[in-house]
Motif scaffolding. Structure first.
Motif, PDB file in Angstrom:
ATOM      1  N   LYS A  23      24.840  46.431  86.713  1.00 37.99           N
ATOM      2  CA  LYS A  23      25.306  45.096  87.122  1.00 37.99           C
ATOM      3  C   LYS A  23      26.827  44.965  87.267  1.00 37.99           C
ATOM      4  O   LYS A  23      27.329  43.861  87.366  1.00 37.99           O
ATOM      5  N   ILE A  24      27.562  46.041  87.244  1.00 38.58           N
ATOM      6  CA  ILE A  24      29.002  45.987  87.508  1.00 38.58           C
ATOM      7  C   ILE A  24      29.263  46.924  88.669  1.00 38.58           C
ATOM      8  O   ILE A  24      29.071  48.134  88.562  1.00 38.58           O
ATOM      9  N   SER A  25      29.673  46.334  89.798  1.00 35.24           N
ATOM     10  CA  SER A  25      29.861  47.163  90.982  1.00 35.24           C
ATOM     11  C   SER A  25      31.271  47.099  91.550  1.00 35.24           C
ATOM     12  O   SER A  25      31.585  47.815  92.493  1.00 35.24           O
ATOM     13  N   ASN A  26      32.127  46.248  90.980  1.00 32.36           N
ATOM     14  CA  ASN A  26      33.505  46.173  91.477  1.00 32.36           C
ATOM     15  C   ASN A  26      34.410  45.601  90.385  1.00 32.36           C
ATOM     16  O   ASN A  26      33.938  45.204  89.317  1.00 32.36           O
ATOM     17  N   ALA A  27      35.685  45.559  90.673  1.00 33.83           N
ATOM     18  CA  ALA A  27      36.667  45.108  89.682  1.00 33.83           C
ATOM     19  C   ALA A  27      36.454  43.657  89.285  1.00 33.83           C
ATOM     20  O   ALA A  27      36.656  43.285  88.120  1.00 33.83           O
TER      21      ALA A  27
ATOM     22  N   ILE B 137      39.665  47.843  83.719  1.00 28.83           N
ATOM     23  CA  ILE B 137      39.862  47.190  85.022  1.00 28.83           C
ATOM     24  C   ILE B 137      40.907  47.945  85.841  1.00 28.83           C
ATOM     25  O   ILE B 137      40.833  47.983  87.065  1.00 28.83           O
ATOM     26  N   LYS B 138      41.857  48.574  85.156  1.00 27.10           N
ATOM     27  CA  LYS B 138      42.910  49.323  85.859  1.00 27.10           C
ATOM     28  C   LYS B 138      42.312  50.340  86.828  1.00 27.10           C
ATOM     29  O   LYS B 138      42.717  50.411  87.992  1.00 27.10           O
ATOM     30  N   ASP B 139      41.351  51.121  86.372  1.00 30.84           N
ATOM     31  CA  ASP B 139      40.752  52.147  87.233  1.00 30.84           C
ATOM     32  C   ASP B 139      40.003  51.523  88.404  1.00 30.84           C
ATOM     33  O   ASP B 139      40.055  52.028  89.528  1.00 30.84           O
ATOM     34  N   TRP B 140      39.300  50.428  88.152  1.00 30.92           N
ATOM     35  CA  TRP B 140      38.574  49.741  89.209  1.00 30.92           C
ATOM     36  C   TRP B 140      39.554  49.118  90.211  1.00 30.92           C
ATOM     37  O   TRP B 140      39.318  49.124  91.416  1.00 30.92           O
TER      38      TRP B 140
ATOM     39  N   ASP C 160      33.582  42.086  89.073  1.00 30.06           N
ATOM     40  CA  ASP C 160      32.477  42.065  88.118  1.00 30.06           C
ATOM     41  C   ASP C 160      32.977  42.416  86.711  1.00 30.06           C
ATOM     42  O   ASP C 160      32.559  41.819  85.719  1.00 30.06           O
ATOM     43  N   LEU C 161      33.869  43.398  86.647  1.00 28.35           N
ATOM     44  CA  LEU C 161      34.409  43.802  85.356  1.00 28.35           C
ATOM     45  C   LEU C 161      35.297  42.703  84.770  1.00 28.35           C
ATOM     46  O   LEU C 161      35.289  42.463  83.554  1.00 28.35           O
ATOM     47  N   LEU C 162      36.042  42.004  85.622  1.00 27.75           N
ATOM     48  CA  LEU C 162      36.840  40.876  85.145  1.00 27.75           C
ATOM     49  C   LEU C 162      35.933  39.780  84.584  1.00 27.75           C
ATOM     50  O   LEU C 162      36.247  39.161  83.563  1.00 27.75           O
ATOM     51  N   ASN C 163      34.813  39.545  85.225  1.00 31.79           N
ATOM     52  CA  ASN C 163      33.865  38.560  84.705  1.00 31.79           C
ATOM     53  C   ASN C 163      33.312  38.993  83.348  1.00 31.79           C
ATOM     54  O   ASN C 163      33.108  38.167  82.456  1.00 31.79           O
ATOM     55  N   LYS C 164      33.085  40.307  83.181  1.00 31.28           N
ATOM     56  CA  LYS C 164      32.668  40.810  81.869  1.00 31.28           C
ATOM     57  C   LYS C 164      33.784  40.582  80.852  1.00 31.28           C
ATOM     58  O   LYS C 164      33.527  40.192  79.702  1.00 31.28           O
ATOM     59  N   LEU C 165      35.027  40.770  81.267  1.00 33.28           N
ATOM     60  CA  LEU C 165      36.165  40.545  80.374  1.00 33.28           C
ATOM     61  C   LEU C 165      36.192  39.092  79.907  1.00 33.28           C
ATOM     62  O   LEU C 165      36.493  38.814  78.750  1.00 33.28           O
ATOM     63  N   ARG C 166      35.860  38.179  80.794  1.00 33.49           N
ATOM     64  CA  ARG C 166      35.798  36.757  80.403  1.00 33.49           C
ATOM     65  C   ARG C 166      34.713  36.536  79.333  1.00 33.49           C
ATOM     66  O   ARG C 166      34.902  35.757  78.398  1.00 33.49           O
ATOM     67  N   ARG C 167      33.585  37.214  79.485  1.00 34.12           N
ATOM     68  CA  ARG C 167      32.529  37.109  78.461  1.00 34.12           C
ATOM     69  C   ARG C 167      33.001  37.739  77.144  1.00 34.12           C
ATOM     70  O   ARG C 167      32.739  37.217  76.058  1.00 34.12           O
ATOM     71  N   ASP C 168      33.720  38.856  77.252  1.00 32.42           N
ATOM     72  CA  ASP C 168      34.284  39.491  76.056  1.00 32.42           C
ATOM     73  C   ASP C 168      35.293  38.559  75.377  1.00 32.42           C
ATOM     74  O   ASP C 168      35.388  38.527  74.144  1.00 32.42           O
ATOM     75  N   GLU C 169      36.056  37.815  76.178  1.00 30.82           N
ATOM     76  CA  GLU C 169      37.012  36.855  75.612  1.00 30.82           C
ATOM     77  C   GLU C 169      36.271  35.790  74.806  1.00 30.82           C
ATOM     78  O   GLU C 169      36.705  35.431  73.702  1.00 30.82           O
ATOM     79  N   GLU C 170      35.173  35.280  75.332  1.00 25.76           N
ATOM     80  CA  GLU C 170      34.386  34.276  74.597  1.00 25.76           C
ATOM     81  C   GLU C 170      33.937  34.828  73.249  1.00 25.76           C
ATOM     82  O   GLU C 170      34.029  34.147  72.222  1.00 25.76           O
TER      83      GLU C 170
ATOM     84  N   LEU D 206      43.858  41.017  91.206  1.00 25.68           N
ATOM     85  CA  LEU D 206      42.675  41.212  92.031  1.00 25.68           C
ATOM     86  C   LEU D 206      42.667  40.257  93.217  1.00 25.68           C
ATOM     87  O   LEU D 206      42.228  40.630  94.315  1.00 25.68           O
ATOM     88  N   ASN D 207      43.188  39.055  93.006  1.00 24.50           N
ATOM     89  CA  ASN D 207      43.330  38.131  94.137  1.00 24.50           C
ATOM     90  C   ASN D 207      44.264  38.706  95.191  1.00 24.50           C
ATOM     91  O   ASN D 207      43.984  38.652  96.386  1.00 24.50           O
ATOM     92  N   GLN D 208      45.362  39.293  94.757  1.00 21.87           N
ATOM     93  CA  GLN D 208      46.323  39.895  95.689  1.00 21.87           C
ATOM     94  C   GLN D 208      45.712  41.106  96.409  1.00 21.87           C
ATOM     95  O   GLN D 208      46.058  41.386  97.546  1.00 21.87           O
ATOM     96  N   LEU D 209      44.808  41.793  95.716  1.00 19.02           N
ATOM     97  CA  LEU D 209      44.137  42.939  96.324  1.00 19.02           C
ATOM     98  C   LEU D 209      43.009  42.494  97.258  1.00 19.02           C
ATOM     99  O   LEU D 209      42.453  43.310  97.990  1.00 19.02           O
ATOM    100  N   GLY D 210      42.659  41.222  97.201  1.00 18.22           N
ATOM    101  CA  GLY D 210      41.571  40.721  98.039  1.00 18.22           C
ATOM    102  C   GLY D 210      40.196  41.090  97.519  1.00 18.22           C
ATOM    103  O   GLY D 210      39.225  41.178  98.271  1.00 18.22           O
ATOM    104  N   VAL D 211      40.116  41.309  96.207  1.00 14.99           N
ATOM    105  CA  VAL D 211      38.846  41.689  95.580  1.00 14.99           C
ATOM    106  C   VAL D 211      38.266  40.485  94.877  1.00 14.99           C
ATOM    107  O   VAL D 211      38.904  39.755  94.213  1.00 14.99           O
TER     108      VAL D 211
END
Length: 164
Positions: free
Chosen positions: A6-10, A50-53, A12-22, A159-164
């Motif tokens: 269920k993680i296919s791009n950066a 996220i850096k690698d993604w 998605d990983l940022l969204n996981k990071l938000r869950r980790d923050e919670e 990621l916004n600047q990268l257009g992802v």
């Protein structure tokens, strides 16, 4: 073939990071050091991954963002990198860490409910405020909530600047 479910791009990983923050914020509220340590480990490893993604996305979406330079120039991403690497490898040997340590800070608070001219009417209350902080090698202290919020903000903006 992807080995990550269920993680296919950066993003998605940022969204996981938000869950980790919670989970990290919930752990901080518990004041349980073991729970906080586990949640911080998860947050830092996800945040640094996220850096690698993002580097992979930078190849697909050319921009002016140098992902490595971004991490090296952002104190929150440096702390995230250092916590993740020391968590995964026990110590940092491949570079000089910017993070000195992560520690618990207790602040005692004393309050009086009320008083009547010369005597205290209600009992005094003492309690401690429990915070986890990051000490950087340059002396900067970062409170854990601020750290989490700013790691997410840095990656979101990039990621916004990268257009992802």
């Amino acid at each position: 073939m992807s080995l990550v479910f269920k993680i296919s791009n950066a993003r998605d990983l940022l969204n996981k990071l938000r869950r980790d923050e919670e989970r990290l914020l919930d752990a901080l509220s518990s004041s349980n050091e073991e729970t906080i340590g586990d949640a911080l480990f998860d947050f830092a490893v996800t945040g640094h991954s996220i850096k690698d993604w993002a580097k992979k996305a930078a190849v697909s979406h050319p921009s002016d963002i140098d992902v490595e330079a971004l991490v090296k120039s952002n104190v929150y991403l440096q702390a995230c990198r250092d916590i993740a690497n020391s968590s995964k490898h026990q110590s940092i040997t491949q570079y000089v860490a910017a993070t000195a340590r992560v520690y618990a800070s207790l602040t005692a608070v004393h309050s009086v409910s009320g008083f009547d001219k010369q005597e205290i009417v209600e009992t005094e209350q003492n309690y401690a405020s429990f915070k986890i902080k990051i000490l950087m090698t340059d002396g900067i202290k970062i409170e854990m909530r601020q750290f989490a919020r700013n790691v997410i903000a840095a990656w979101d903006s990039s990621l916004n600047q990268l257009g992802v």
